[in-house]
Scaffold this motif. Sequence first.
Motif: not given
Length: 462
Positions: A433-436, A285-290
């Motif tokens: 979405v990465l919010s920060d 999930l993290y890498y797809l958000a990024a």
Amino acid sequence: MTAHFVPPIARQEKPPIVPIRHPRVSGRALRSVPGRRGMPVFGVLPTAVLDPIGFARRMHQDFGPVHRFHACGNWNVQLVGPEANEFVLFDAAGNFSSEGGWKPVFGRHFEGGLLLRDGQNHQWHRKLIASAFKQEQLQAYLKVFSRNVEALLGDWSGESRDVYEMAQRLTFANGYEAFLGRDAAHATREDLLAFRYLMRSAIAVVTMALPGTAEARAKWAKRHVEGLIRPILAEPVDPERADLLAMLCRMKEMGLVDDEEIISHLTFVIAASFDALSSGTISTLYYLAAHPDWQAAVREELCTNIPDPHAMSIAELGKCEKAEWSIKEALRLNAAAPVLWRRSVKPFEFAGHQFPVGTITGVNPMLTHLLPELWEEPHLYDPSRFSAERSLGRHRFAFVPFGGGAHGCLGANFAYLQVRTLLRWVLEKHELVLSDGRSPRWYHWPNCRPRDALGIELRKRS
Ligand code: HEM
């Protein structure tokens, strides 16, 4: 009917556990192997635990692919690279014991689990458990995954929350139903914490259960898990149940396994599934958000191939190769199980070095997955490196997030299915979405997980 399938191995007599004595190996016996002793008593442990990747990289740079270090009173040998992975994990010569390698890490709380068994006894038990991961079972689990994701998204959608917590809740709910046959709505917070504490006990430096220590929490957890499973063992088994516990209970009625073996297997399988899979999930999930471009490509592929997520099939999910590459790439960058341990039961030779019986031997998927000689621009997120064309000629032990050989992960297909199901549900109606703009910080031991909330938001798509 699948639920009553009994593997052919059950007709063979159960091979006994053959106790292995693991002699201690002195530094003198390993003198040809370069390495580092580190601090008195603890050896390299503080550095290795605080920064496992940095430590592994420095050892590799300073001493090469075969090196040793001292930790917790023992010399440990580390063999790096795909040939080493094959040599140790495939173990064609029968040089290694998994029980001997993992006992200091997991032995106190997972005795009797598959990873803590060896030889024919291991093979016999593994074949029993593997019958819970056949294709028909996986198709049944898929319905469970879908139901649980849908329920979780209802609670969570449109907010920025701790996504790792969400991944843990989801993988736990799925394991609870698939392995215990219980409705996940009945799982309590204590049930989840118990499995978390059992896994985290692997990092306990103090192995006395002093109040407030990881070891004391693990002792509580062990009692809690037994209290969860034992009453179910006393109940009659509904013939319709197809979960792992029901299968093992039927095998118990046939005299194949006893209550203690069932508890050991379930404790290990649920813990292995829960922790490693929530790690793989959060990394994906993290890498797809990024990487919104990859996120869009995976979304399009999943929604085109699977028009109705309520009626998802394994065949449809199998067509979604970009989704699979994105999971693989996340597991390459963040190996959920960074180091795999064995102990030699015979003297062996590797890369011109001689090793005596009793050598504690590790291979390092985390480092192998980042070696520039194996991976072009290893720190770049590029799922297409797993396409058929680009995988051609790659050593089969270059990518080993699930290990390999006799102890290779039993849950790899279960894991891919679960993460792909989650992606199908999440991506259709949401944007990750990465919010920060902070760089993520990860722990890498005993497995990979975020150090703090990653700031992933699940925004509703218009
Ligand atoms: C992303 C998710 C996962 C990863 C990265 C992972 C990784 C691994 C690795 C590396 C091993 C081999 C350890 C060794 O050789 O020393 C292993 C073994 C094992 N895994 Fe997984 N695992 C995952 C999910 C699961 C799931 C979902 C289950 C259960 C359904 C599971 C059950 C097991 C079991 C039972 C073993 C021991 C097999 C044996 O000793 O014969 N794992 N896993």
